[in-house]
Enzyme design. Structure first.
Site, short mmCIF file in Angstrom:
data_model
loop_
_atom_site.label_atom_id
_atom_site.label_comp_id
_atom_site.label_asym_id
_atom_site.label_seq_id
_atom_site.Cartn_x
_atom_site.Cartn_y
_atom_site.Cartn_z
N GLU A 161 0.87 -1.18 0.05
CA GLU A 161 0.08 0.02 -0.11
C GLU A 161 0.91 1.31 -0.10
O GLU A 161 1.89 1.10 0.58
CB GLU A 161 -1.10 -0.11 1.08
CG GLU A 161 -1.44 -1.35 1.32
CD GLU A 161 -2.69 -1.52 2.38
OE1 GLU A 161 -3.62 -0.91 2.32
OE2 GLU A 161 -2.47 -2.42 3.29
N GLU B 83 -10.76 -0.36 11.70
CA GLU B 83 -10.96 -1.79 11.43
C GLU B 83 -9.99 -2.64 12.18
O GLU B 83 -8.82 -2.55 11.81
CB GLU B 83 -11.10 -1.99 10.07
CG GLU B 83 -11.30 -3.47 9.47
CD GLU B 83 -10.76 -3.71 8.10
OE1 GLU B 83 -11.11 -2.92 7.25
OE2 GLU B 83 -10.00 -4.59 7.89
N SER C 264 -11.46 -8.71 9.27
CA SER C 264 -12.52 -9.03 8.54
C SER C 264 -12.60 -10.68 8.18
O SER C 264 -11.59 -11.29 8.53
CB SER C 264 -12.05 -8.76 6.97
OG SER C 264 -11.65 -7.13 6.94
N ARG D 27 -2.80 -3.85 14.90
CA ARG D 27 -3.91 -2.96 15.28
C ARG D 27 -4.69 -3.37 16.52
O ARG D 27 -5.25 -2.36 17.32
CB ARG D 27 -4.77 -2.93 14.23
CG ARG D 27 -4.52 -2.20 12.96
CD ARG D 27 -5.66 -2.10 11.71
NE ARG D 27 -5.01 -1.37 10.63
CZ ARG D 27 -5.85 -1.16 9.50
NH1 ARG D 27 -7.24 -1.11 9.64
NH2 ARG D 27 -5.22 -0.34 8.75
P1 AMO Z 1 -7.83 -7.97 5.54
O1 AMO Z 1 -7.43 -7.59 4.21
O2 AMO Z 1 -9.08 -7.12 5.93
O3 AMO Z 1 -8.56 -9.60 5.42
O4 AMO Z 1 -6.90 -8.06 6.56
C1 AMO Z 1 -7.25 -8.26 7.83
C2 AMO Z 1 -6.64 -7.63 8.88
O5 AMO Z 1 -5.25 -7.35 8.85
C3 AMO Z 1 -4.94 -5.98 9.18
N1 AMO Z 1 -4.12 -5.41 8.02
C4 AMO Z 1 -3.30 -4.55 8.21
N2 AMO Z 1 -2.74 -4.20 9.29
C5 AMO Z 1 -1.51 -2.96 9.30
N3 AMO Z 1 -1.15 -2.53 8.02
C6 AMO Z 1 -1.78 -3.20 6.88
N4 AMO Z 1 -1.44 -2.84 5.74
C7 AMO Z 1 -2.87 -4.19 7.01
N5 AMO Z 1 -3.55 -4.73 6.09
C8 AMO Z 1 -4.32 -5.66 6.73
C9 AMO Z 1 -6.26 -5.23 9.54
C10 AMO Z 1 -7.11 -6.05 8.96
O6 AMO Z 1 -8.58 -6.03 9.61
N6 AMO Z 1 -8.18 -12.78 4.03
C11 AMO Z 1 -8.79 -11.82 4.89
C12 AMO Z 1 -9.26 -12.11 5.89
C13 AMO Z 1 -10.16 -13.31 6.28
O7 AMO Z 1 -11.28 -13.19 5.54
O8 AMO Z 1 -9.96 -14.49 6.89
C14 AMO Z 1 -7.87 -10.54 5.16
O9 AMO Z 1 -6.67 -10.60 4.65
O10 AMO Z 1 -6.39 -5.20 10.83
#
Ligand code: AMO
Length: 439
Positions: free
Chosen positions: A217, A362, A365, A413
């Site tokens: 990102e 958030e 998910s 988080r």
């Molecule tokens: P998602 O993409 O929402 O779902 O990621 C799940 C959780 O991981 C954390 N997260 C992050 N934390 C910090 N920096 C980031 N760049 C970042 N990206 C994600 C968040 C987020 O809510 N495969 C699905 C999960 C599932 O459905 O089982 C997934 O990856 O807290």
């Protein structure tokens, strides 16, 4: 023996004349002429080493006075109860061994008297970790992960590990980090998603993984990392409501364990932690956008993703109504959730998906997944992805894939919202972001 105890392991009432050895860093030297105090610091806390000039070997006294802060020492001696000293005792030394001398001046102040910028602290993380706040954060992070493992193992989940070098994207939307894998292009994995689902076809039934996820990102925010730690679960023969219950109960359990097991670290951070009440409130996506629209700062249409601002609006609304910081948003439009989320049979524009939210952001998910191969293939194509690239995954669905559900929870988080930390980089030892590749 360089060390017999941590500074916090000594009971001054019971130890008597037994010799002890403490090892750690010279936190402070206070030379008052006739008496000299050396404060020794280890991972768990501090101890006062007291040297009275008249009562102690002259050479040892002069040696102690000249110790340079943050040098590494081992001190042997006997314990005397002393109410005013940390942990209620002082150590009267008969030997101080200098194990490694520190240079001066230090890159950072370790006493907490002078604050440093986050970047300066991250550049010298080894010294930053010697500050009590930073030390407390990482002792709590350990406790969080330990409690997560305990909870999930207790609930029958097997700990697994999946590859981090992969050939395909899983979380469409966020970019991938390409790498060279011999003569082929490969990527750093964004999520264990596809692998944890394959394990359901393998009959492992309930699995979890705690591991790194990589997201290219571009944005530089206080809650995004390019390498984060994800706590992932997947479970068979259950629906999204079942795994939501596992998630909220786990959150409750982890908070409880942190309060019980690391009260001293919470105290250093000045936090009075409150255990979230379960079950968490469940808002539908529809209700969530209505809350946003009724607040008038933003106008959301059905199918829009929630902006940071709208997450805050909803979080505040929920907090005002319930006094709780955690809640779920359920029943998201199928089109804005990943291809693997299961649509409701009777209203396929909605999916059996959820996000677990904290008041401020958030955290997780999840969803019930599509377990029918044809439907899954169509969803992959609908999202503009090439089903051929997903062959290794799709095959697992054609020979007996049970219905299954799961979620991913961002470890950083989770910890940062628990502790009210402003910047996600504060809860990662060596964060990776757009600018930071070392240390
Ligand atoms: P998602 O993409 O929402 O779902 O990621 C799940 C959780 O991981 C954390 N997260 C992050 N934390 C910090 N920096 C980031 N760049 C970042 N990206 C994600 C968040 C987020 O809510 N495969 C699905 C999960 C599932 O459905 O089982 C997934 O990856 O807290």
């Amino acid at each position: 023996n360089l060390r017999t105890h941590y500074t916090t392991q000594i009971d001054p009432g019971k130890i008597g004349d037994d010799k002890v050895a403490l090892a750690g860093w010279v936190h402070e030297v206070r030379d008052l002429g006739g008496i000299c105090f050396v404060v020794l610091r280890d991972r768990q806390g501090r101890a006062q080493v007291t040297l009275v000039k008249k009562k102690i070997d002259r050479e040892l006294f002069n040696f102690a006075r000249k110790l340079i802060r943050e040098s590494v020492i081992s001190v042997r001696g006997i314990i005397k109860p002393e109410e005013k000293a940390p942990n209620g005792y002082e150590l009267i030394p008969d030997e101080i061994e200098l194990l490694n001398e520190a240079e001066s001046p230090l890159p950072l102040d370790t006493t907490g008297k002078v604050d440093a910028e986050l970047d300066t602290r991250l550049d010298s993380r080894f010294i930053d970790l010697r500050r009590s706040r930073t030390n407390a954060i990482f002792r709590i992070r350990h406790e969080v992960l330990h409690a997560v493992r305990n909870y999930l193992a207790k609930e029958g989940f097997l700990e697994t590990s999946s590859p981090k070098v992969v050939a395909t994207a899983t979380e469409g939307g966020t970019a991938l980090f390409p790498i060279t894998y011999f003569d082929r292009e490969a990527f750093l994995n964004q999520s264990p998603q596809l692998f944890k689902q394959i394990l359901m076809s393998g009959g492992m039934d309930r699995v979890f993984e705690i591991g790194p996820i990589f997201r290219a990102e571009e944005h530089d925010t206080r809650r995004h990392l390019n390498e984060a730690t994800s706590i992932d679960i997947e479970a068979s023969f259950v629906d999204h409501f079942d795994v939501m219950e596992i998630l909220e109960n786990m959150v409750e359990y982890v908070y409880t364990r942190v309060i019980e097991n690391v009260p001293d670290a919470l105290e250093v951070l000045g936090i009075e932690l409150k255990v979230p009440k379960t079950p968490f409130l469940k808002l539908t996506y529809q209700e969530a956008i209505e809350i946003v629209n009724s607040h008038g700062e933003e106008e959301l249409k059905w199918g829009d993703d929630l902006s940071t601002l709208s997450e805050h609006t909803i979080g505040e609304h929920v907090f005002q109504e319930t006094g709780e910081e955690h809640y779920f948003i359920i029943d998201w439009p199928t089109e804005i959730k990943p291809f693997y989320a299961m649509p409701y049979e009777e209203k396929p524009e909605f999916s059996k998906s959820f996000d677990m939210m904290h008041r401020t952001m958030e955290l997780s998910s999840g969803a019930q997944r599509i377990h029918f191969p044809e439907m899954l293939k169509n969803r992959i194509a609908d999202q503009g992805l090439d089903p051929e690239g997903f062959d290794f995954y799709l095959r697992a669905f054609s020979y007996g894939m049970p219905p299954h559900s799961g979620w991913g929870l961002g470890c950083e988080r989770f910890v940062m919202t628990m502790l009210g930390v402003e910047n996600i980089r504060d809860v990662v030892l060596f964060p990776r972001d757009r600018r930071r590749l070392s240390p």
